[in-house]
Write an enzyme that holds these catalytic residues in place. Sequence first.
Site, PDB file in Angstrom:
ATOM      1  N   HIS A  22      66.214 -36.052 -20.299  1.00  0.00           N
ATOM      2  CA  HIS A  22      65.959 -34.657 -20.638  1.00  0.00           C
ATOM      3  C   HIS A  22      64.626 -34.194 -20.053  1.00  0.00           C
ATOM      4  O   HIS A  22      63.582 -34.773 -20.355  1.00  0.00           O
ATOM      5  CB  HIS A  22      65.952 -34.514 -22.162  1.00  0.00           C
ATOM      6  CG  HIS A  22      65.770 -33.126 -22.663  1.00  0.00           C
ATOM      7  ND1 HIS A  22      64.634 -32.715 -23.320  1.00  0.00           N
ATOM      8  CD2 HIS A  22      66.589 -32.044 -22.609  1.00  0.00           C
ATOM      9  CE1 HIS A  22      64.762 -31.447 -23.659  1.00  0.00           C
ATOM     10  NE2 HIS A  22      65.933 -31.012 -23.238  1.00  0.00           N
ATOM     11  N   HIS A  64      60.943 -25.267 -17.614  1.00  0.00           N
ATOM     12  CA  HIS A  64      61.610 -24.826 -18.837  1.00  0.00           C
ATOM     13  C   HIS A  64      61.178 -23.439 -19.278  1.00  0.00           C
ATOM     14  O   HIS A  64      62.003 -22.586 -19.598  1.00  0.00           O
ATOM     15  CB  HIS A  64      61.346 -25.825 -19.966  1.00  0.00           C
ATOM     16  CG  HIS A  64      61.921 -25.396 -21.280  1.00  0.00           C
ATOM     17  ND1 HIS A  64      61.228 -24.617 -22.189  1.00  0.00           N
ATOM     18  CD2 HIS A  64      63.144 -25.617 -21.835  1.00  0.00           C
ATOM     19  CE1 HIS A  64      61.984 -24.385 -23.242  1.00  0.00           C
ATOM     20  NE2 HIS A  64      63.146 -24.973 -23.056  1.00  0.00           N
TER      21      HIS A  64
END
Length: 268
Positions: A22, A64
């Site tokens: 991740h 992100h």
Amino acid sequence: MNSRRLPRHPFLDNPGPLAFAHRGGALGGPENSMAAFSRAVRLGYRYLETDVHATSDGVLVAFHDSHLERMTDGVGAIASLPWRAVSTARIAGREPIPRLDELLGAFPQARFSIDVKAPGAVRPLADVIRRASAWDRVCVGSFSDGRLAAVRAAAGPRLATSLAPRGVLGLRLRSLSGPVPVDRVLGAAARRQAVCVQVPVRWPASGLPVVDRPFVNAAHRLGLQVHVWTVDTPEQIHALLDLGVDGIMADRIDILRDALIQRGAWSQ
């Protein structure tokens, strides 16, 4: 149905549970950095998860947040800055922000689960995938039904995607009560390139559970794999694998790798 035996897309073609790093393994190094992804690949990971935004001049970056401040020494919204400005920012003060095309080129054997974070990233993402001929190596998801539909339209039918949020809700309701009116939405979404459902263990806002055996079974009956994020304890990893989930996304990629090795399921 065991979806791992009948992959609907080359992206899913792996003999065991999929182990995703991740954001490259966010707790092992600066997230979404070349250093983090390199570390994951050295550990044997071939499934990497990342996020994408586009700069004001259309350069697609693996990052992100919509703004630079939390993770870098830079300032401003990525969408309002040209690449020449974004390229000078450093993650944790030391790592440059990678472009998605750089990641695809640096790790040609890796497969990428990509969360498209903003409308402006849709067309650049489709263009990067097309230029790299990365159709078999990429699965795209989003927290926006609209963005995911736009990516599907821009990239075409070869693109693998996860189920859109409305479809996830329909799948959850179906798993609890059987066929429901939203099945029409779910069925249409599942037919349009969705090969998996990527979900948290619990809904973030309410804390209500998402992933249980009925949910996994309902997904598998539709030929969809179930990938769960973000899971970083051995106990929860083993519990989810016992339920039959097909993939796990972790920040602690060392813990996930050790758990899969313990089960004889590390096949990256």
